[in-house]
Design a protein around this motif. Structure first.
Motif, PDB file in Angstrom:
ATOM      1  N   GLU A 191       0.822  -1.214   0.000  1.00 51.88           N
ATOM      2  CA  GLU A 191       0.000   0.000   0.000  1.00 51.88           C
ATOM      3  C   GLU A 191       0.856   1.264   0.000  1.00 51.88           C
ATOM      4  N   ASN A 194       2.380   1.692  -3.411  1.00 51.24           N
ATOM      5  CA  ASN A 194       1.376   2.150  -4.379  1.00 51.24           C
ATOM      6  C   ASN A 194       1.136   3.648  -4.273  1.00 51.24           C
ATOM      7  N   ASP A 199       3.862   4.991 -10.930  1.00 55.22           N
ATOM      8  CA  ASP A 199       3.547   3.992 -11.957  1.00 55.22           C
ATOM      9  C   ASP A 199       3.024   2.693 -11.350  1.00 55.22           C
ATOM     10  N   ASP A 201       0.027   1.534 -10.316  1.00 57.99           N
ATOM     11  CA  ASP A 201      -1.164   0.907 -10.890  1.00 57.99           C
ATOM     12  C   ASP A 201      -0.860   0.269 -12.240  1.00 57.99           C
ATOM     13  N   ALA A 202      -0.124   0.983 -13.068  1.00 58.78           N
ATOM     14  CA  ALA A 202       0.209   0.452 -14.395  1.00 58.78           C
ATOM     15  C   ALA A 202       1.080  -0.795 -14.272  1.00 58.78           C
ATOM     16  N   LYS A 203       2.029  -0.765 -13.338  1.00 58.68           N
ATOM     17  CA  LYS A 203       2.898  -1.929 -13.140  1.00 58.68           C
ATOM     18  C   LYS A 203       2.090  -3.124 -12.660  1.00 58.68           C
ATOM     19  N   ALA A 204       1.183  -2.871 -11.690  1.00 61.50           N
ATOM     20  CA  ALA A 204       0.380  -3.962 -11.138  1.00 61.50           C
ATOM     21  C   ALA A 204      -0.540  -4.543 -12.197  1.00 61.50           C
ATOM     22  N   ALA A 205      -1.175  -3.663 -12.969  1.00 63.34           N
ATOM     23  CA  ALA A 205      -2.083  -4.134 -14.020  1.00 63.34           C
ATOM     24  C   ALA A 205      -1.332  -4.955 -15.056  1.00 63.34           C
ATOM     25  N   GLU A 244      -6.976  -6.727  -0.785  1.00 64.18           N
ATOM     26  CA  GLU A 244      -6.384  -5.422  -0.482  1.00 64.18           C
ATOM     27  C   GLU A 244      -5.255  -5.579   0.529  1.00 64.18           C
ATOM     28  N   GLN A 289      -4.730  -5.325  -3.952  1.00 64.20           N
ATOM     29  CA  GLN A 289      -5.598  -5.222  -5.113  1.00 64.20           C
ATOM     30  C   GLN A 289      -7.049  -5.187  -4.656  1.00 64.20           C
ATOM     31  N   ALA A 307      -9.291  -2.340  -9.193  1.00 62.97           N
ATOM     32  CA  ALA A 307      -9.262  -0.880  -9.225  1.00 62.97           C
ATOM     33  C   ALA A 307      -8.216  -0.340 -10.191  1.00 62.97           C
ATOM     34  N   ASN A 308      -7.151  -1.116 -10.429  1.00 59.34           N
ATOM     35  CA  ASN A 308      -6.108  -0.639 -11.338  1.00 59.34           C
ATOM     36  C   ASN A 308      -6.426  -0.919 -12.805  1.00 59.34           C
TER      37      ASN A 308
END
Length: 517
Positions: A191, A194, A199, A201-205, A244, A289, A307-308
């Motif tokens: 958390e 994040n 970056d 969210d983009a990395k996680a997605a 999460e 997540q 969410a991402n």
């Protein structure tokens, strides 16, 4: 400072040091300074790889402070105050990490921490009785150990009350980043990363994109979710768990005395055991997540949107998203959250030492909170909406025996009062007479139950009027192939052991669904 047993255990841990480390202590004439210096001396005597120096100069404007560093490197981890109580584990881990002992934290998160390029200076204000604070301290300490651009300092609010007052800190852990407020409350490493990694969210997605469909995808990492994942994985089917944070509400629980076969444990310890057990199996664990949507595909799969923006597909889904603290929903509550409105008496109680507080709710959690707070604060007022207390009789008798606890029934809280910076009082209506009363106080601890985390399912599944997912005896919901378990469901009793059982039921129900399909 350390008894013989603690010295022996710590000495064993310190044998894992791979390189020399340096301790530096800023001392003054205070009792806490003497304690910190004594602790540092005892640590240094336990291993030849540890050296110690002291100084009368303040470190970053504070004293007493102990810094920990790999020999020859600038110190990036500091403890302002004496890291005992719940923070002793934070100290041990900091020593090991400075000595290059590898962390057990997720390798991908460690790489993400190493890749951060901007300067980050974390200051974490704690109370040593706070069971949520160590998670935050340990997370930022690890980031500092991994990345030379990052510094981390634990600050005991009891040792530096002037800072607490100046920064208007009324709940812990309180995190400041580069001198500005960053976050309040428990946070995981994922958390925090994040929030500081633009970056993230983009990395996680990207990391989640392209995953093959699961046989069972569990949404939620509390006792129900962990149990469901274990039972599903034991069937030899492709299992994933997305959450999460691992542990859910249990992470915020201090004493657990009704977990059958275990006389006593604490929430963080139980959560660590749950995660360790899940990792014994071939389960794809995806942390930090949040699920935001659930839908069926034309191919008969169930998709979970995060969410991402990432979307995970599965042949069956088990929803175990749990619940969160119920709020009062009165004027002033949101404005004064973490400024006097609190939800954890164990964490934040010490910040109200010698002051007047209120506890909202007369159930077990409310009366237990009143009893705990009575030993710290000047006075506790319990406000209960009903004409009876729902807490166990033994707890009620204990609370009623305390001279500084006053219980008011038939009281409806109507407003939180503040001066713009912090809580100064509470307004309530006597439901018998309709008269309005004001109580002057400094803190309000809300203990009025839980709200299911099911908002994203409102137009997708059958829910009760309280927002609980309706399930049958097999854990099945109104959508084929989707099951649910734990506090988010209409299971009547919200208990850890019941959540675990319902997680197992949902996993077996999902497996039965798959083989029949």
């Amino acid at each position: 400072m350390l008894d013989a047993n603690m010295k022996q255990q710590l000495g064993t841990y310190l044998n894992n040091l791979r390189n020399p480390i340096e301790l530096k202590v800023s001392v003054n004439d205070s009792p806490k300074s003497k304690e910190l210096e004594e602790l540092a001396q005892e640590i240094a005597q336990l291993n030849d790889k540890i050296s110690l120096t002291t100084t009368r100069d303040a470190i970053d404007g504070r004293s007493p402070v102990m810094t920990i560093a790999k020999a020859g490197n600038d110190a990036r981890v500091a403890f302002a105050g004496v890291p005992m109580g719940h923070e002793f584990t934070s100290l041990v881990l900091a020593l090991l990490q400075a000595g290059s002992h590898p962390s057990k934290e997720d390798a991908a998160l460690q790489e993400q921490a190493k890749s951060l390029t901007r300067a980050l200076n974390f200051e974490v204000y704690v109370s040593l009785s706070c069971h949520n604070c160590p998670d935050v301290v340990q997370a930022v300490n690890l980031m500092a150990a991994l990345n030379p651009n990052i510094k981390a300092t634990m600050i005991d609010g009891g040792v530096f009350p002037d800072e607490v007052k100046a920064r208007n800190i009324m709940a812990v852990p309180a995190v400041f980043l580069n001198g500005e407020p960053f976050a309040n409350g428990k946070m995981t490493l994922a958390e925090i990363l994040n929030k500081v990694d633009d970056d993230a969210d983009a990395k996680a997605a990207a990391a989640l994109a392209g995953k093959d469909p699961f046989d069972v995808l569990v949404v939620g990492g509390g006792p129900a979710g962990a149990s469901a994942a274990i039972y599903a994985a034991r069937k030899g089917i492709r299992t994933g768990i997305v959450a999460e944070r691992f542990g859910g509400q249990v992470s915020d629980t201090v004493g657990i005395e009704n977990f059958i076969s275990v006389k006593y444990t604490e929430g963080p310890k139980l959560v660590a055991h749950l995660e360790e057990h899940v990792k014994e199996y071939d389960v794809d664990v995806m942390k930090a997540q949040k699920a935001v949507a659930l839908r069926k595909t034309d191919a008969g799969l169930t998709e979970v949107e995060l969410a991402n923006g990432a979307v995970l597909a599965s042949k069956s889904v088990i929803l175990a998203t749990g619940a969160r603290w119920r709020e009062m929903n009165v004027p002033g509550e949101q404005e004064y959250k973490a400024k006097g409105v609190c939800f954890c008496p164990h964490c934040d109680g010490p910040l109200f030492k010698g002051k007047k507080v209120a506890v909202i709710g007369g159930g077990n959690s409310g009366i237990e909170a009143a009893i705990d707070l009575a030993g710290i604060v000047e006075h506790v007022t319990v406000l209960e909406f009903s004409d009876t207390l729902r807490a166990d009789v033994v707890l009620v008798k204990k609370a009623e025996s305390l001279q500084n606890v006053n219980i008011i029934k038939m009281a409806m809280t109507t407003e939180v009062l503040g001066d713009g910076e912090r809580v100064v009082g509470i307004k309530y209506k006597d439901r018998r007479t309709d008269e309005t009363h004001v109580i002057e106080l400094a803190g309000i601890f809300v203990q009025i139950g839980l709200v299911p985390n099911s908002e994203f399912l409102r137009d997708t599944l059958a829910l009760t009027d309280r927002g609980e997912i309706v399930i049958d005896a097999h854990g099945a919901t109104s959508m084929p192939g989707v099951f649910a378990a734990g506090d988010v469901t209409n299971t009547p009793y919200k208990q850890i052991i019941i959540s675990m059982g319902s997680g197992a039921t949902a996993a077996l129900g999902a497996f039965d669904y798959l083989i029949r399909r």
